[in-house]
Design a protein around this motif. Structure first.
Motif, PDB file in Angstrom:
ATOM      1  N   LEU A 232      28.750  28.204 -15.648  1.00  0.00           N
ATOM      2  CA  LEU A 232      28.836  29.007 -14.442  1.00  0.00           C
ATOM      3  C   LEU A 232      30.276  29.436 -14.201  1.00  0.00           C
ATOM      4  CD1 LEU A 232      26.602  26.746 -12.143  1.00  0.00           C
ATOM      5  CD2 LEU A 232      25.894  28.799 -13.394  1.00  0.00           C
ATOM      6  N   PHE A 233      30.442  30.499 -13.429  1.00  0.00           N
ATOM      7  CA  PHE A 233      31.776  31.017 -13.082  1.00  0.00           C
ATOM      8  C   PHE A 233      32.597  31.276 -14.344  1.00  0.00           C
ATOM      9  CE2 PHE A 233      30.436  28.233  -9.554  1.00  0.00           C
ATOM     10  CZ  PHE A 233      30.333  29.181  -8.553  1.00  0.00           C
ATOM     11  N   GLY A 234      32.011  32.006 -15.266  1.00  0.00           N
ATOM     12  CA  GLY A 234      32.720  32.338 -16.495  1.00  0.00           C
ATOM     13  C   GLY A 234      32.926  31.157 -17.414  1.00  0.00           C
ATOM     14  N   GLY A 235      32.118  30.111 -17.241  1.00  0.00           N
ATOM     15  CA  GLY A 235      32.243  28.927 -18.088  1.00  0.00           C
ATOM     16  C   GLY A 235      33.185  27.873 -17.549  1.00  0.00           C
ATOM     17  N   ARG A 236      33.839  28.131 -16.388  1.00  0.00           N
ATOM     18  CA  ARG A 236      34.784  27.157 -15.838  1.00  0.00           C
ATOM     19  C   ARG A 236      34.070  25.931 -15.264  1.00  0.00           C
ATOM     20  NH1 ARG A 236      39.811  29.115 -14.565  1.00  0.00           N
ATOM     21  NH2 ARG A 236      40.299  26.909 -14.243  1.00  0.00           N
ATOM     22  N   LEU A 237      32.832  26.081 -14.853  1.00  0.00           N
ATOM     23  CA  LEU A 237      31.997  24.975 -14.394  1.00  0.00           C
ATOM     24  C   LEU A 237      30.781  24.885 -15.301  1.00  0.00           C
ATOM     25  CD1 LEU A 237      31.013  22.800 -12.364  1.00  0.00           C
ATOM     26  CD2 LEU A 237      29.990  24.675 -11.044  1.00  0.00           C
ATOM     27  N   GLN A 238      30.486  23.677 -15.780  1.00  0.00           N
ATOM     28  CA  GLN A 238      29.341  23.471 -16.654  1.00  0.00           C
ATOM     29  C   GLN A 238      28.452  22.362 -16.107  1.00  0.00           C
ATOM     30  OE1 GLN A 238      30.718  22.715 -20.639  1.00  0.00           O
ATOM     31  NE2 GLN A 238      31.612  24.748 -20.867  1.00  0.00           N
ATOM     32  N   LEU A 239      27.169  22.660 -16.002  1.00  0.00           N
ATOM     33  CA  LEU A 239      26.160  21.652 -15.689  1.00  0.00           C
ATOM     34  C   LEU A 239      25.422  21.310 -16.976  1.00  0.00           C
ATOM     35  CD1 LEU A 239      24.648  23.225 -12.439  1.00  0.00           C
ATOM     36  CD2 LEU A 239      26.619  21.703 -12.648  1.00  0.00           C
TER      37      LEU A 239
ATOM     38  N   ASP B 280      42.121  24.311 -17.017  1.00  0.00           N
ATOM     39  CA  ASP B 280      43.001  25.389 -17.438  1.00  0.00           C
ATOM     40  C   ASP B 280      42.186  26.647 -17.709  1.00  0.00           C
ATOM     41  OD1 ASP B 280      41.854  24.097 -19.734  1.00  0.00           O
ATOM     42  OD2 ASP B 280      43.194  25.291 -20.972  1.00  0.00           O
ATOM     43  N   GLN B 281      42.860  27.781 -17.751  1.00  0.00           N
ATOM     44  CA  GLN B 281      42.194  29.066 -17.922  1.00  0.00           C
ATOM     45  C   GLN B 281      41.503  29.165 -19.275  1.00  0.00           C
ATOM     46  OE1 GLN B 281      42.171  31.274 -15.377  1.00  0.00           O
ATOM     47  NE2 GLN B 281      40.760  32.614 -16.495  1.00  0.00           N
ATOM     48  N   GLY B 282      42.058  28.526 -20.285  1.00  0.00           N
ATOM     49  CA  GLY B 282      41.494  28.606 -21.625  1.00  0.00           C
ATOM     50  C   GLY B 282      40.307  27.693 -21.859  1.00  0.00           C
ATOM     51  N   GLY B 283      39.992  26.806 -20.929  1.00  0.00           N
ATOM     52  CA  GLY B 283      38.850  25.919 -21.083  1.00  0.00           C
ATOM     53  C   GLY B 283      39.050  24.844 -22.132  1.00  0.00           C
TER      54      GLY B 283
END
Length: 209
Positions: free
Chosen positions: A108-115, A163-166
């Motif tokens: 979610l949110f561009g991959g910044r949050l993951q469930l 971080d922005q890069g994940g």
């Protein structure tokens, strides 16, 4: 709790979730928390501090294969000293779990949050270990008790990119283990087949690339 109880709804969400342009293939997690014994172990073992590591290979945007290793320190409360002929050495007990399975992931949110949620099979082993005098000289422990067995695990959790890069993450992935162990008596666990359950709750720090 069935091993794939949470997997079905997340898999359904994965089908309709928007695609993520990039995702890390290799994911390492290091956790610190506690293991809580239940079922036949509830009156024999106590909740204790534990640590865990997990490696996940994300072969698809929404799916990952996992292998991990959890260690609980001293749930059997074994604190003894034995005469080895080379002096008295301390005995302590440890509980080990080796989960092998997979998970579904919802970014979610561009991959910044993951469930995520998943499960699979698990190997469990509890054993006494003797303190060693040094890393260069080791003492055998023929009287150390051990027991082991197989079962399954289920997990559900989240992680947030720092971080922005994940590449760096914080999160939590509680695991519930269920199965049976057999072998020697260990602490207050008798020398018979037992129905085992653990709830391991750990905060995790992750690194992905």
């Amino acid at each position: 709790m069935k091993p794939f109880f949470w997997l079905a709804p997340l898999t359904a969400l994965a089908v309709i979730a928007p695609a993520q342009d990039w995702y890390p293939r290799h994911n390492f997690n290091f956790g610190v928390g506690a293991g809580v014994p239940r079922a036949d172990l509830q009156t024999a073992f106590d909740p204790k501090i534990g640590v865990g590591v997990n490696y996940g290979y994300r072969f698809h945007r929404y799916f990952q294969a996992d292998i991990g290793f959890d260690t609980i320190f001293g749930a059997g409360n074994i604190r003894e000293f034995v005469d080895t002929g080379l002096g008295y050495r301390r005995l302590r007990d440890y509980q080990y779990m080796l989960p092998l399975g997979g998970r579904a992931i919802i970014p979610l949110f561009g991959g910044r949050l993951q469930l995520h949620a998943g499960g699979g099979g698990a190997y469990m082993r509890y054993q006494e270990q003797i303190s060693q005098p040094s890393q260069y000289f080791r003492i055998d422990c023929p009287y150390c008790s051990a027991r082991s067995g197989w079962g399954y695990y289920a997990t559900a959790g989240f992680r947030v990119a720092l971080d922005q890069g994940g590449h760096f993450w914080l999160g939590a992935s509680p695991r519930v283990y269920r199965g049976h162990t057999n072998g020697q008596g260990l602490g207050n666990v008798p020398a018979m087949r037992t129905r085992d359950e653990w709830v391991n709750v750990m905060a995790e720090f992750g690194f992905s690339f």
